[in-house]
Scaffold this motif. Sequence first.
Motif, PDB file in Angstrom:
ATOM      1  N   GLU A 235       0.824  -1.213   0.000  1.00 20.71           N
ATOM      2  CA  GLU A 235       0.000   0.000   0.000  1.00 20.71           C
ATOM      3  C   GLU A 235       0.859   1.265   0.000  1.00 20.71           C
ATOM      4  OE1 GLU A 235      -2.521  -0.605   3.392  1.00 20.71           O
ATOM      5  OE2 GLU A 235      -3.888  -1.940   2.292  1.00 20.71           O
ATOM      6  N   MET A 236       2.029   1.159   0.640  1.00 24.31           N
ATOM      7  CA  MET A 236       2.947   2.310   0.686  1.00 24.31           C
ATOM      8  C   MET A 236       3.849   2.371  -0.548  1.00 24.31           C
ATOM      9  SD  MET A 236       4.192   2.383   4.680  1.00 24.31           S
ATOM     10  CE  MET A 236       4.873   4.057   4.557  1.00 24.31           C
ATOM     11  N   GLN A 237       3.694   1.376  -1.421  1.00 23.90           N
ATOM     12  CA  GLN A 237       4.537   1.255  -2.628  1.00 23.90           C
ATOM     13  C   GLN A 237       6.026   1.209  -2.283  1.00 23.90           C
ATOM     14  OE1 GLN A 237       2.847   4.515  -5.084  1.00 23.90           O
ATOM     15  NE2 GLN A 237       1.855   2.893  -6.263  1.00 23.90           N
ATOM     16  N   ILE A 238       6.329   0.465  -1.225  1.00 22.93           N
ATOM     17  CA  ILE A 238       7.722   0.285  -0.800  1.00 22.93           C
ATOM     18  C   ILE A 238       8.210  -1.080  -1.280  1.00 22.93           C
ATOM     19  CG2 ILE A 238       9.165  -0.182   1.243  1.00 22.93           C
ATOM     20  CD1 ILE A 238       7.656   2.038   2.696  1.00 22.93           C
ATOM     21  N   PRO A 239       9.272  -1.102  -2.102  1.00 23.33           N
ATOM     22  CA  PRO A 239       9.793  -2.381  -2.555  1.00 23.33           C
ATOM     23  C   PRO A 239      10.521  -3.110  -1.417  1.00 23.33           C
ATOM     24  CG  PRO A 239      10.997  -0.558  -3.591  1.00 23.33           C
ATOM     25  CD  PRO A 239      10.007   0.042  -2.650  1.00 23.33           C
ATOM     26  N   PHE A 240      10.293  -4.405  -1.315  1.00 24.21           N
ATOM     27  CA  PHE A 240      10.996  -5.229  -0.321  1.00 24.21           C
ATOM     28  C   PHE A 240      10.983  -6.662  -0.823  1.00 24.21           C
ATOM     29  CE2 PHE A 240       6.789  -6.522   0.645  1.00 24.21           C
ATOM     30  CZ  PHE A 240       6.862  -7.708   1.361  1.00 24.21           C
ATOM     31  N   ALA A 241      11.781  -7.516  -0.196  1.00 24.78           N
ATOM     32  CA  ALA A 241      11.752  -8.947  -0.520  1.00 24.78           C
ATOM     33  C   ALA A 241      12.092  -9.731   0.737  1.00 24.78           C
ATOM     34  CB  ALA A 241      12.738  -9.277  -1.632  1.00 24.78           C
ATOM     35  N   ILE A 242      11.447 -10.875   0.888  1.00 24.02           N
ATOM     36  CA  ILE A 242      11.730 -11.768   2.012  1.00 24.02           C
ATOM     37  C   ILE A 242      13.013 -12.537   1.701  1.00 24.02           C
ATOM     38  CG2 ILE A 242      10.879 -13.719   3.387  1.00 24.02           C
ATOM     39  CD1 ILE A 242       8.984 -11.413   3.759  1.00 24.02           C
TER      40      ILE A 242
ATOM     41  N   ILE B 106      15.319  -4.354   2.428  1.00 20.26           N
ATOM     42  CA  ILE B 106      14.611  -3.074   2.268  1.00 20.26           C
ATOM     43  C   ILE B 106      15.622  -1.916   2.293  1.00 20.26           C
ATOM     44  CG2 ILE B 106      14.219  -2.814   4.779  1.00 20.26           C
ATOM     45  CD1 ILE B 106      11.384  -1.719   4.081  1.00 20.26           C
ATOM     46  N   ARG B 107      15.296  -0.836   1.621  1.00 15.84           N
ATOM     47  CA  ARG B 107      16.156   0.361   1.673  1.00 15.84           C
ATOM     48  C   ARG B 107      15.996   1.046   3.037  1.00 15.84           C
ATOM     49  NH1 ARG B 107      14.552   0.151  -3.591  1.00 15.84           N
ATOM     50  NH2 ARG B 107      16.185   0.481  -5.160  1.00 15.84           N
ATOM     51  N   GLY B 108      17.073   1.640   3.521  1.00 13.83           N
ATOM     52  CA  GLY B 108      17.051   2.321   4.807  1.00 13.83           C
ATOM     53  C   GLY B 108      15.991   3.408   4.881  1.00 13.83           C
ATOM     54  N   GLU B 109      15.887   4.219   3.803  1.00 14.64           N
ATOM     55  CA  GLU B 109      14.922   5.327   3.828  1.00 14.64           C
ATOM     56  C   GLU B 109      13.479   4.809   3.784  1.00 14.64           C
ATOM     57  OE1 GLU B 109      16.611   5.232  -0.490  1.00 14.64           O
ATOM     58  OE2 GLU B 109      17.298   4.811   1.564  1.00 14.64           O
ATOM     59  N   ASP B 110      13.270   3.677   3.107  1.00 20.83           N
ATOM     60  CA  ASP B 110      11.926   3.083   3.052  1.00 20.83           C
ATOM     61  C   ASP B 110      11.530   2.500   4.402  1.00 20.83           C
ATOM     62  OD1 ASP B 110      11.482   3.770   0.426  1.00 20.83           O
ATOM     63  OD2 ASP B 110      12.193   1.867  -0.387  1.00 20.83           O
ATOM     64  N   LEU B 111      12.513   1.913   5.094  1.00 21.57           N
ATOM     65  CA  LEU B 111      12.256   1.378   6.434  1.00 21.57           C
ATOM     66  C   LEU B 111      11.831   2.517   7.366  1.00 21.57           C
ATOM     67  CD1 LEU B 111      12.379  -1.004   8.460  1.00 21.57           C
ATOM     68  CD2 LEU B 111      14.783  -0.411   8.856  1.00 21.57           C
ATOM     69  N   GLU B 112      12.526   3.662   7.258  1.00 23.25           N
ATOM     70  CA  GLU B 112      12.186   4.831   8.089  1.00 23.25           C
ATOM     71  C   GLU B 112      10.765   5.316   7.807  1.00 23.25           C
ATOM     72  OE1 GLU B 112      13.583   6.203  10.760  1.00 23.25           O
ATOM     73  OE2 GLU B 112      14.860   4.444  10.490  1.00 23.25           O
ATOM     74  N   LYS B 113      10.441   5.372   6.511  1.00 19.61           N
ATOM     75  CA  LYS B 113       9.111   5.814   6.087  1.00 19.61           C
ATOM     76  C   LYS B 113       8.026   4.903   6.700  1.00 19.61           C
ATOM     77  CE  LYS B 113       9.265   6.669   1.682  1.00 19.61           C
ATOM     78  NZ  LYS B 113       9.111   6.416   0.228  1.00 19.61           N
ATOM     79  N   PHE B 114       8.257   3.592   6.607  1.00 19.66           N
ATOM     80  CA  PHE B 114       7.309   2.616   7.164  1.00 19.66           C
ATOM     81  C   PHE B 114       7.181   2.813   8.680  1.00 19.66           C
ATOM     82  CE2 PHE B 114       7.346  -1.377   9.608  1.00 19.66           C
ATOM     83  CZ  PHE B 114       6.025  -1.796   9.397  1.00 19.66           C
ATOM     84  N   LYS B 115       8.322   2.954   9.351  1.00 19.21           N
ATOM     85  CA  LYS B 115       8.290   3.074  10.814  1.00 19.21           C
ATOM     86  C   LYS B 115       7.587   4.351  11.267  1.00 19.21           C
ATOM     87  CE  LYS B 115      12.051   0.119  12.315  1.00 19.21           C
ATOM     88  NZ  LYS B 115      13.085   0.000  13.321  1.00 19.21           N
ATOM     89  N   GLN B 116       7.839   5.455  10.563  1.00 21.73           N
ATOM     90  CA  GLN B 116       7.181   6.720  10.934  1.00 21.73           C
ATOM     91  C   GLN B 116       5.663   6.583  10.890  1.00 21.73           C
ATOM     92  OE1 GLN B 116       8.926   9.625   8.325  1.00 21.73           O
ATOM     93  NE2 GLN B 116      10.837   9.678   9.476  1.00 21.73           N
ATOM     94  N   GLN B 117       5.189   5.805   9.936  1.00 20.42           N
ATOM     95  CA  GLN B 117       3.749   5.664   9.756  1.00 20.42           C
ATOM     96  C   GLN B 117       3.132   4.570  10.635  1.00 20.42           C
ATOM     97  OE1 GLN B 117       2.802   6.253   5.656  1.00 20.42           O
ATOM     98  NE2 GLN B 117       0.752   5.409   5.881  1.00 20.42           N
ATOM     99  N   TYR B 118       3.892   3.497  10.897  1.00 14.90           N
ATOM    100  CA  TYR B 118       3.250   2.324  11.502  1.00 14.90           C
ATOM    101  C   TYR B 118       3.733   1.900  12.889  1.00 14.90           C
ATOM    102  CZ  TYR B 118       0.403   1.411   7.449  1.00 14.90           C
ATOM    103  OH  TYR B 118      -0.548   1.512   6.472  1.00 14.90           O
ATOM    104  N   ILE B 119       4.882   2.403  13.350  1.00 13.84           N
ATOM    105  CA  ILE B 119       5.298   2.013  14.703  1.00 13.84           C
ATOM    106  C   ILE B 119       4.264   2.528  15.702  1.00 13.84           C
ATOM    107  CG2 ILE B 119       7.033   2.380  16.524  1.00 13.84           C
ATOM    108  CD1 ILE B 119       7.862   0.288  14.377  1.00 13.84           C
ATOM    109  N   GLY B 120       3.771   1.625  16.548  1.00 19.09           N
ATOM    110  CA  GLY B 120       2.709   1.978  17.479  1.00 19.09           C
ATOM    111  C   GLY B 120       1.320   1.662  16.950  1.00 19.09           C
ATOM    112  N   ARG B 121       1.275   1.206  15.675  1.00 17.45           N
ATOM    113  CA  ARG B 121      -0.016   0.841  15.060  1.00 17.45           C
ATOM    114  C   ARG B 121       0.041  -0.617  14.589  1.00 17.45           C
ATOM    115  NH1 ARG B 121      -0.902   4.781  10.324  1.00 17.45           N
ATOM    116  NH2 ARG B 121      -2.794   3.534  10.125  1.00 17.45           N
TER     117      ARG B 121
END
Length: 200
Positions: A35-42, A64-79
Motif C-alpha cells: 500500500e505504501m509502494q515500498i519495494p521489499f523482498a523476504i 529493504i532500503r534504509g529510507e523506506d524502512l524509516e518511512k514505514f516506521k514513521q507511519q506504523y510504529i505503534g499501530r
Amino acid sequence: MTESISKVAERAGQFFMGQSPIHQAMLRLTKTLGEMQIPFAIAGAMAANAHGHRRTTADIDILIRGEDLEKFKQQYIGRGWVNKFEGSKNFRDAVCGVDIDALIVGGYPGDGLPKPVSFPEPERVSEVKEDGIPFVSLKTLLELKLASGMTASHRMQDMADVMNLIRANGLPKDFAENLEPYVAEKFGEMWQAAQISDEH
C-alpha cells in the motif's frame, strides 16, 4: 517453561501448512508495504522455504532500503508494529507476535564488513511466489548465505541452508558459474558436501 513435544509439533504443522503466525505476518507486511509502494523482498529462512528447503524459523528477514524502512516506521510504529528496542532497525509485528529483521540495501552479510556481496535492491532480485509475497531469487539467497557463513563463523546454519538448497533444487556443480566469484569456490565445497548421503 519449555513447550511440550505435541505443542512444538502442532506449531510445526501449522508452519508447513502456511498457517503459522510467521505466514500471517508476511501477509500483513506484504499488504502494508504494498500500500505504501515500498519495494521489499523476504530473505533468510522463509526464502529458503520458498525455494524448497523446508525448515521452521522464528523470525522474518526482509531486504529493504534504509529510507523506506524509516518511512514505514514513521507511519506504523505503534499501530500494530513496534520497534525491537529504541533505535533498532529491527521491529516486531505486535499482532502476530513475530520479529522482523531488516537487511538494509547496501549493507553486508555475515560480519558486516565490505565484501563483493552486499544486500541488493529488492526489486532487482525478487521473485513473487505464493500469495503475492516477494522472495529473493535462489541465486541471491545462495550468495547472501554463502557470504554470511564465510565471514561469520557463528552462522553455521547459513552453510547448512546452502547445502539443503543445493539438494532440494538438484543444483549442478556448475551453478557456481552463475554466482558472484567471491562465493563460487565455497559453493563448490558445499555442493560436494551435499552429495554425501546420511544413509549408510
